[in-house]
Design an enzyme around this catalytic site. Structure first.
Site: not given
Ligand code: PGA
Length: 262
Positions: A12, A14, A104, A106, A174, A180, A220, A242
């Site tokens: 992803n 983003k 998601h 976000e 998640e 993150g 993460s 990330g």
């Molecule tokens: P992250 O994000 O691997 O940076 O923690 C995962 C996601 O939001 O899909």
């Protein structure tokens, strides 16, 4: 009854990488995986770039017959019409997207997406032949108040209302506190919730669909922890944020089977 689910590693991006950067990135990722002789039967790979990159990614993947899947990070619940700024699943299907991320955290947090919105988007994805990657997960406050599974289970139940399981779906667990933050859930925590989510799939869509559906962990994920998640029986892959923006790290996640001690 052991059903084989091909592990799925999804990146992803983003709001990162413009279409020119996307072309370079996807090309390099394909080379890195080819160099490493990655067997796509060990792990399916897909990237989720911003909307404006998708046409470029489609062209590259088609021209070079790259064995990579791709999808969008969101879609409209509507098919067409006066919805300024929205993107129809019909357009994504025209770009040969196989997948689309829905719900998601976000989107839920910054765009006020509700469980009903997520459900409407899952139905929209299916209308256009796209496989939704449905994201669920609890915040730190939810975890404190309700324990680990209650919120993701309720979100999934709502997302599945009226859904035809034969049209395919992927679930991504998640935990919001793990996204993150550098603080991933433990494999045991991920397994506990993934098992509960598979239970919901079984109740709502039947056992066959539950056994065939991949449940991913996200939050993460890195090369250093991916193998421990995939050792869990109900965790079938990862949604990576990330770490999906770093070719070496992401290809190492994809090749989790090769990790020492995996
Ligand atoms: P992250 O994000 O691997 O940076 O923690 C995962 C996601 O939001 O899909």
């Amino acid at each position: 009854m052991a059903v084989k689910r091909t592990p799925f590693i999804a990146g992803n991006w983003k709001m990162n990488l413009d279409h020119l950067q996307a072309i370079a990135f996807v090309q390099k990722l394909a080379w890195a995986l080819a160099d490493a002789k990655h067997d796509f039967a060990d792990a399916e790979v897909a990237v989720f770039p911003p909307f404006t990159d998708l046409r470029s990614v489609q062209t590259l993947v088609a021209a070079d017959s790259l064995p990579l899947g791709y999808g969008a990070q969101d879609l409209s619940a509507h098919d067409s019409g006066a919805y300024t700024g929205e993107i129809s699943g019909a357009f994504l299907a025209q770009l040969d997207c196989r997948y689309v991320i829905i719900g998601h955290s976000e989107r839920r947090q910054y765009h006020g997406e509700t469980d009903a919105d997520v459900n409407a988007k899952v139905l929209a994805a299916h209308r256009h032949g796209l496989v939704p990657v449905v994201c669920v997960g609890e915040t730190a406050e939810d975890l404190e108040a309700h324990g680990p599974s209650a919120v993701p289970v309720a979100q999934l139940r709502a997302a599945l209302e009226g859904v035809d399981g034969s049209k395919g779906l992927v679930i991504a667990y998640e935990p919001v506190w793990a996204i993150g933050s550098g603080q991933a859930a433990t494999p045991a925590q991920a397994e506990q919730v993934a098992a509960a989510l598979r239970g919901v799939l079984g109740e709502v869509l039947g056992d066959e669909v539950a056994q065939a559906t991949r449940v991913l962990y996200g939050g993460s994920v890195k090369a250093a922890n991916i193998a421990s998640f995939l050792r869990e029986p109900n965790v079938d892959g990862a949604l990576v944020g990330g770490a999906s923006l770093d070719i070496d790290e992401f290809s190492s996640i994809v090749r989790f089977k090769k990790h020492v001690g995996a």
